[in-house]
Design a protein around this motif. Structure first.
Motif, PDB file in Angstrom:
ATOM      1  N   PRO A  89     -32.939  -7.343  20.594  1.00 38.19           N
ATOM      2  CA  PRO A  89     -32.778  -8.600  19.853  1.00 38.19           C
ATOM      3  C   PRO A  89     -33.424  -8.621  18.456  1.00 38.19           C
ATOM      4  CG  PRO A  89     -33.473  -9.039  22.095  1.00 38.19           C
ATOM      5  CD  PRO A  89     -33.520  -7.552  21.896  1.00 38.19           C
ATOM      6  N   LYS A  90     -34.560  -7.992  18.286  1.00 40.32           N
ATOM      7  CA  LYS A  90     -35.279  -8.032  17.008  1.00 40.32           C
ATOM      8  C   LYS A  90     -34.823  -6.963  16.030  1.00 40.32           C
ATOM      9  CE  LYS A  90     -39.631  -9.726  18.902  1.00 40.32           C
ATOM     10  NZ  LYS A  90     -41.066  -9.406  19.015  1.00 40.32           N
ATOM     11  N   SER A  91     -34.013  -6.000  16.482  1.00 45.99           N
ATOM     12  CA  SER A  91     -33.724  -4.838  15.639  1.00 45.99           C
ATOM     13  C   SER A  91     -32.953  -5.224  14.391  1.00 45.99           C
ATOM     14  CB  SER A  91     -32.950  -3.777  16.410  1.00 45.99           C
ATOM     15  OG  SER A  91     -31.631  -4.200  16.678  1.00 45.99           O
ATOM     16  N   GLY A  92     -33.185  -4.455  13.339  1.00 43.14           N
ATOM     17  CA  GLY A  92     -32.435  -4.623  12.113  1.00 43.14           C
ATOM     18  C   GLY A  92     -31.163  -3.784  12.194  1.00 43.14           C
ATOM     19  N   LYS A  93     -30.705  -3.298  11.074  1.00 40.56           N
ATOM     20  CA  LYS A  93     -29.534  -2.434  11.045  1.00 40.56           C
ATOM     21  C   LYS A  93     -29.908  -1.072  11.599  1.00 40.56           C
ATOM     22  CE  LYS A  93     -27.783  -4.753   6.995  1.00 40.56           C
ATOM     23  NZ  LYS A  93     -27.519  -4.652   5.567  1.00 40.56           N
ATOM     24  N   VAL A  94     -28.953  -0.440  12.270  1.00 36.63           N
ATOM     25  CA  VAL A  94     -29.188   0.878  12.863  1.00 36.63           C
ATOM     26  C   VAL A  94     -28.010   1.779  12.494  1.00 36.63           C
ATOM     27  CG1 VAL A  94     -29.472   2.181  14.991  1.00 36.63           C
ATOM     28  CG2 VAL A  94     -30.474  -0.101  14.795  1.00 36.63           C
ATOM     29  N   PHE A  95     -28.320   2.980  12.011  1.00 37.17           N
ATOM     30  CA  PHE A  95     -27.288   3.944  11.667  1.00 37.17           C
ATOM     31  C   PHE A  95     -27.724   5.323  12.133  1.00 37.17           C
ATOM     32  CE2 PHE A  95     -25.612   7.137   8.692  1.00 37.17           C
ATOM     33  CZ  PHE A  95     -24.259   6.968   8.930  1.00 37.17           C
ATOM     34  N   GLY A  96     -26.924   5.928  13.003  1.00 33.81           N
ATOM     35  CA  GLY A  96     -27.219   7.272  13.482  1.00 33.81           C
ATOM     36  C   GLY A  96     -26.160   8.241  12.988  1.00 33.81           C
ATOM     37  N   MET A  97     -26.592   9.469  12.722  1.00 32.07           N
ATOM     38  CA  MET A  97     -25.643  10.496  12.273  1.00 32.07           C
ATOM     39  C   MET A  97     -26.008  11.852  12.863  1.00 32.07           C
ATOM     40  SD  MET A  97     -26.870  10.882   8.329  1.00 32.07           S
ATOM     41  CE  MET A  97     -26.215  12.479   7.960  1.00 32.07           C
ATOM     42  N   VAL A  98     -25.017  12.693  12.986  1.00 29.15           N
ATOM     43  CA  VAL A  98     -25.202  14.042  13.512  1.00 29.15           C
ATOM     44  C   VAL A  98     -25.573  14.953  12.344  1.00 29.15           C
ATOM     45  CG1 VAL A  98     -24.099  15.973  14.673  1.00 29.15           C
ATOM     46  CG2 VAL A  98     -23.550  13.638  15.344  1.00 29.15           C
ATOM     47  N   ALA A  99     -26.625  15.734  12.541  1.00 31.21           N
ATOM     48  CA  ALA A  99     -27.049  16.671  11.490  1.00 31.21           C
ATOM     49  C   ALA A  99     -27.519  17.955  12.128  1.00 31.21           C
ATOM     50  CB  ALA A  99     -28.181  16.074  10.674  1.00 31.21           C
ATOM     51  N   ILE A 108     -40.501   6.633  18.306  1.00 31.77           N
ATOM     52  CA  ILE A 108     -40.752   6.053  16.983  1.00 31.77           C
ATOM     53  C   ILE A 108     -39.665   5.046  16.620  1.00 31.77           C
ATOM     54  CG2 ILE A 108     -40.797   6.568  14.504  1.00 31.77           C
ATOM     55  CD1 ILE A 108     -42.251   9.212  15.290  1.00 31.77           C
ATOM     56  N   ILE A 109     -38.401   5.433  16.761  1.00 32.11           N
ATOM     57  CA  ILE A 109     -37.346   4.498  16.371  1.00 32.11           C
ATOM     58  C   ILE A 109     -37.273   3.297  17.309  1.00 32.11           C
ATOM     59  CG2 ILE A 109     -36.003   6.179  15.074  1.00 32.11           C
ATOM     60  CD1 ILE A 109     -34.046   6.329  17.380  1.00 32.11           C
ATOM     61  N   GLN A 110     -37.629   3.493  18.562  1.00 33.33           N
ATOM     62  CA  GLN A 110     -37.683   2.367  19.505  1.00 33.33           C
ATOM     63  C   GLN A 110     -38.738   1.355  19.042  1.00 33.33           C
ATOM     64  OE1 GLN A 110     -35.819   2.314  22.587  1.00 33.33           O
ATOM     65  NE2 GLN A 110     -36.440   0.184  22.722  1.00 33.33           N
ATOM     66  N   GLU A 148     -27.779   4.756  19.261  1.00 31.08           N
ATOM     67  CA  GLU A 148     -27.390   3.726  18.309  1.00 31.08           C
ATOM     68  C   GLU A 148     -27.066   2.412  19.027  1.00 31.08           C
ATOM     69  OE1 GLU A 148     -24.907   4.503  14.252  1.00 31.08           O
ATOM     70  OE2 GLU A 148     -23.857   4.819  16.127  1.00 31.08           O
ATOM     71  N   SER A 149     -26.259   2.490  20.070  1.00 33.52           N
ATOM     72  CA  SER A 149     -25.881   1.262  20.785  1.00 33.52           C
ATOM     73  C   SER A 149     -27.058   0.639  21.526  1.00 33.52           C
ATOM     74  CB  SER A 149     -24.719   1.531  21.741  1.00 33.52           C
ATOM     75  OG  SER A 149     -25.094   2.436  22.743  1.00 33.52           O
ATOM     76  N   GLU A 150     -27.952   1.468  22.062  1.00 35.32           N
ATOM     77  CA  GLU A 150     -29.138   0.934  22.740  1.00 35.32           C
ATOM     78  C   GLU A 150     -30.065   0.212  21.769  1.00 35.32           C
ATOM     79  OE1 GLU A 150     -30.793   4.317  24.738  1.00 35.32           O
ATOM     80  OE2 GLU A 150     -29.275   4.277  26.318  1.00 35.32           O
ATOM     81  N   LEU A 151     -30.226   0.756  20.567  1.00 34.37           N
ATOM     82  CA  LEU A 151     -31.089   0.124  19.574  1.00 34.37           C
ATOM     83  C   LEU A 151     -30.491  -1.177  19.055  1.00 34.37           C
ATOM     84  CD1 LEU A 151     -32.277   3.215  17.534  1.00 34.37           C
ATOM     85  CD2 LEU A 151     -33.566   1.941  19.233  1.00 34.37           C
TER      86      LEU A 151
END
Length: 66
Positions: free
Chosen positions: A56-66, A24-26, A49-52
């Motif tokens: 080239p087209k991706s917007g902002k990406v933020f990953g967190m541990v939960a 989904i996030i991809q 996070e780094s792969e996303l």
């Protein structure tokens, strides 16, 4: 695949480093959406996070541990 209207949209996905959540996030990153996601493993979150961000087209990406 590109969906009209997803560029710049903000989305949050749980379980974003594996399986359906990762797919989904991809897809959303390929459409230019801004993505926040979480998962349990810190190493996998950082890697995803780094792969996303490399898309080239991706917007902002933020990953967190939960």
């Amino acid at each position: 695949m590109e969906y009209v209207g997803l560029k710049g949209m903000r989305v949050f996905v749980t379980g974003g480093t594996k399986g359906i959540g990762r797919a989904i996030i991809q897809s959303l990153a390929n459409c230019g959406a801004n993505i926040a996601f979480c998962a349990r493993n810190e190493i996998e979150v950082k890697k995803t996070e780094s792969e996303l961000l490399a898309i080239p087209k991706s917007g902002k990406v933020f990953g967190m541990v939960a």
